[in-house]
Scaffold this motif. Structure first.
Motif, PDB file in Angstrom:
ATOM      1  N   GLY A  29       0.799  -1.216   0.000  1.00  9.44           N
ATOM      2  CA  GLY A  29       0.000   0.000   0.000  1.00  9.44           C
ATOM      3  C   GLY A  29       0.832   1.266   0.000  1.00  9.44           C
ATOM      4  O   GLY A  29       0.389   2.297  -0.474  1.00  9.44           O
ATOM      5  N   HIS A  30       2.047   1.190   0.548  1.00  9.91           N
ATOM      6  CA  HIS A  30       2.925   2.361   0.510  1.00  9.91           C
ATOM      7  C   HIS A  30       3.408   2.587  -0.920  1.00  9.91           C
ATOM      8  O   HIS A  30       3.599   1.640  -1.685  1.00  9.91           O
ATOM      9  CB  HIS A  30       4.129   2.164   1.432  1.00  9.91           C
ATOM     10  CG  HIS A  30       3.842   2.351   2.883  1.00  9.91           C
ATOM     11  ND1 HIS A  30       3.518   3.575   3.434  1.00  9.91           N
ATOM     12  CD2 HIS A  30       3.840   1.465   3.906  1.00  9.91           C
ATOM     13  CE1 HIS A  30       3.338   3.434   4.733  1.00  9.91           C
ATOM     14  NE2 HIS A  30       3.514   2.161   5.046  1.00  9.91           N
ATOM     15  N   SER A  50       7.005   5.276   6.027  1.00 14.45           N
ATOM     16  CA  SER A  50       7.527   5.217   4.664  1.00 14.45           C
ATOM     17  C   SER A  50       8.032   6.564   4.155  1.00 14.45           C
ATOM     18  O   SER A  50       7.687   7.622   4.678  1.00 14.45           O
ATOM     19  CB  SER A  50       6.397   4.712   3.758  1.00 14.45           C
ATOM     20  OG  SER A  50       6.716   4.822   2.398  1.00 14.45           O
ATOM     21  N   ASP A  52       6.890   7.746   1.637  1.00 11.75           N
ATOM     22  CA  ASP A  52       5.718   8.417   1.046  1.00 11.75           C
ATOM     23  C   ASP A  52       5.051   9.378   2.040  1.00 11.75           C
ATOM     24  O   ASP A  52       3.967   9.883   1.776  1.00 11.75           O
ATOM     25  CB  ASP A  52       4.715   7.409   0.485  1.00 11.75           C
ATOM     26  CG  ASP A  52       4.043   6.526   1.546  1.00 11.75           C
ATOM     27  OD1 ASP A  52       4.190   6.781   2.750  1.00 11.75           O
ATOM     28  OD2 ASP A  52       3.369   5.549   1.138  1.00 11.75           O
ATOM     29  N   THR A  54       3.780   8.824   4.938  1.00 11.49           N
ATOM     30  CA  THR A  54       2.653   8.298   5.704  1.00 11.49           C
ATOM     31  C   THR A  54       3.088   7.207   6.672  1.00 11.49           C
ATOM     32  O   THR A  54       4.165   6.613   6.538  1.00 11.49           O
ATOM     33  CB  THR A  54       1.560   7.696   4.793  1.00 11.49           C
ATOM     34  OG1 THR A  54       2.052   6.497   4.181  1.00 11.49           O
ATOM     35  CG2 THR A  54       1.101   8.690   3.746  1.00 11.49           C
ATOM     36  N   ARG A  56       1.204   3.702   8.139  1.00  9.36           N
ATOM     37  CA  ARG A  56       0.046   2.818   7.992  1.00  9.36           C
ATOM     38  C   ARG A  56      -0.037   1.896   9.194  1.00  9.36           C
ATOM     39  O   ARG A  56       0.994   1.414   9.682  1.00  9.36           O
ATOM     40  CB  ARG A  56       0.138   1.991   6.707  1.00  9.36           C
ATOM     41  CG  ARG A  56      -0.162   2.809   5.465  1.00  9.36           C
ATOM     42  CD  ARG A  56      -0.148   1.931   4.214  1.00  9.36           C
ATOM     43  NE  ARG A  56      -0.467   2.743   3.059  1.00  9.36           N
ATOM     44  CZ  ARG A  56      -1.605   2.662   2.374  1.00  9.36           C
ATOM     45  NH1 ARG A  56      -2.522   1.791   2.719  1.00  9.36           N
ATOM     46  NH2 ARG A  56      -1.815   3.439   1.335  1.00  9.36           N
ATOM     47  N   TRP A  58      -1.756  -1.655  10.221  1.00  9.50           N
ATOM     48  CA  TRP A  58      -2.258  -2.846   9.547  1.00  9.50           C
ATOM     49  C   TRP A  58      -2.826  -3.835  10.551  1.00  9.50           C
ATOM     50  O   TRP A  58      -2.334  -3.931  11.680  1.00  9.50           O
ATOM     51  CB  TRP A  58      -1.114  -3.558   8.813  1.00  9.50           C
ATOM     52  CG  TRP A  58      -0.284  -2.718   7.908  1.00  9.50           C
ATOM     53  CD1 TRP A  58       0.783  -1.947   8.265  1.00  9.50           C
ATOM     54  CD2 TRP A  58      -0.416  -2.568   6.495  1.00  9.50           C
ATOM     55  NE1 TRP A  58       1.320  -1.331   7.156  1.00  9.50           N
ATOM     56  CE2 TRP A  58       0.598  -1.699   6.058  1.00  9.50           C
ATOM     57  CE3 TRP A  58      -1.305  -3.099   5.567  1.00  9.50           C
ATOM     58  CZ2 TRP A  58       0.755  -1.347   4.723  1.00  9.50           C
ATOM     59  CZ3 TRP A  58      -1.142  -2.747   4.236  1.00  9.50           C
ATOM     60  CH2 TRP A  58      -0.124  -1.882   3.816  1.00  9.50           C
ATOM     61  N   THR A  65      -5.136  -2.747   5.634  1.00  6.37           N
ATOM     62  CA  THR A  65      -4.823  -1.432   6.193  1.00  6.37           C
ATOM     63  C   THR A  65      -5.989  -0.988   7.067  1.00  6.37           C
ATOM     64  O   THR A  65      -7.134  -0.947   6.605  1.00  6.37           O
ATOM     65  CB  THR A  65      -4.612  -0.391   5.078  1.00  6.37           C
ATOM     66  OG1 THR A  65      -3.530  -0.798   4.254  1.00  6.37           O
ATOM     67  CG2 THR A  65      -4.307   0.984   5.662  1.00  6.37           C
ATOM     68  N   GLN A  67      -5.594   2.005   9.135  1.00 10.51           N
ATOM     69  CA  GLN A  67      -5.491   3.467   9.105  1.00 10.51           C
ATOM     70  C   GLN A  67      -4.310   3.852   8.229  1.00 10.51           C
ATOM     71  O   GLN A  67      -3.279   3.181   8.231  1.00 10.51           O
ATOM     72  CB  GLN A  67      -5.236   4.035  10.512  1.00 10.51           C
ATOM     73  CG  GLN A  67      -6.303   3.784  11.529  1.00 10.51           C
ATOM     74  CD  GLN A  67      -7.540   4.630  11.282  1.00 10.51           C
ATOM     75  OE1 GLN A  67      -7.503   5.635  10.593  1.00 10.51           O
ATOM     76  NE2 GLN A  67      -8.655   4.196  11.842  1.00 10.51           N
ATOM     77  N   THR A  68      -4.468   4.952   7.512  1.00 12.39           N
ATOM     78  CA  THR A  68      -3.349   5.613   6.841  1.00 12.39           C
ATOM     79  C   THR A  68      -3.230   6.989   7.481  1.00 12.39           C
ATOM     80  O   THR A  68      -4.151   7.800   7.392  1.00 12.39           O
ATOM     81  CB  THR A  68      -3.578   5.739   5.324  1.00 12.39           C
ATOM     82  OG1 THR A  68      -3.728   4.430   4.770  1.00 12.39           O
ATOM     83  CG2 THR A  68      -2.394   6.434   4.659  1.00 12.39           C
ATOM     84  N   GLU A  70      -1.777  10.554   7.786  1.00 15.55           N
ATOM     85  CA  GLU A  70      -1.168  11.592   6.969  1.00 15.55           C
ATOM     86  C   GLU A  70      -0.991  12.850   7.797  1.00 15.55           C
ATOM     87  O   GLU A  70      -1.850  13.180   8.603  1.00 15.55           O
ATOM     88  CB  GLU A  70      -2.037  11.862   5.744  1.00 15.55           C
ATOM     89  CG  GLU A  70      -2.178  10.657   4.841  1.00 15.55           C
ATOM     90  CD  GLU A  70      -3.080  10.899   3.645  1.00 15.55           C
ATOM     91  OE1 GLU A  70      -3.880  11.851   3.678  1.00 15.55           O
ATOM     92  OE2 GLU A  70      -2.986  10.118   2.676  1.00 15.55           O
ATOM     93  N   GLY A 105      -6.777   7.322  13.910  1.00 18.15           N
ATOM     94  CA  GLY A 105      -5.816   7.936  12.996  1.00 18.15           C
ATOM     95  C   GLY A 105      -5.646   9.426  13.187  1.00 18.15           C
ATOM     96  O   GLY A 105      -4.901  10.067  12.448  1.00 18.15           O
TER      97      GLY A 105
END
Length: 168
Positions: A29-30, A50, A52, A54, A56, A58, A65, A67-68, A70, A105
């Motif tokens: 997902g990343h 990551s 990216d 974010t 995550r 899991w 996933t 929660q993500t 941000e 989150g």
């Protein structure tokens, strides 16, 4: 059970059975390299940070996933769950440390004070404090509830790669 970073492009996490060597889950997902992983205290969740920007969270058994998270504006290099598993802390190249509600989150605190990126984080055993190490060669001790800096520990001649609290 154990977790390791997968080498194929570095964008996924594999959870392995340490006794048999079998892959239990592959978490994808990343969109950039994964720099850090941590299991929740009960082993039911896994967090990954990551490039990216974010974090995550899991479901370790299902591989989904939950929660993500941000909010960081640069790569995330370190994550740790609180002792009760209800909060997660992350450190980033944006020079901040964030405390998150692991269930929703939501950002609970954004801790600012490091002059370079946060490379290590850890909660105290009672969950009331956290430590962060940085490329600014310092360790900061924070109040996890208020976000206040309690101590700035200086004296290292290089960046701080790991932090930990003693059991007492």
């Amino acid at each position: 059970m154990g977790a390791t970073l997968q080498t194929l492009e570095g964008h996924s996490v594999r959870i392995w059975d340490a006794a048999t060597g079998a892959t239990l889950q592959t978490l994808e997902g990343h969109s950039d390299r994964i720099n850090t992983v941590a299991f929740s205290p009960d082993g039911k969740q896994l967090a990954s940070g990551s490039g990216d920007e974010t974090v995550r969270i899991w479901d370790a058994a299902m591989g989904a996933t939950l929660q993500t998270l941000e909010g960081h504006s640069d790569r995330v290099h370190t994550v740790a769950f609180s002792p009760d598993g209800k909060q997660l802390v992350s450190g980033s190249e944006d020079n901040t440390v964030r405390i998150w509600d692991a269930a929703t989150g939501a950002t609970l605190q954004t801790l600012e004070g490091h002059s370079d990126w946060a490379s290590a984080v850890a909660f105290s055993p009672d969950g009331k404090q956290l430590a962060s190490g940085s490329h600014d060669n310092t360790v900061r001790i924070w109040d996890a509830a208020t976000g206040a800096t309690l101590q700035t520990l200086e004296g290292h001649s290089g960046w701080v790669k790991a932090v930990a609290f003693s059991p007492d």
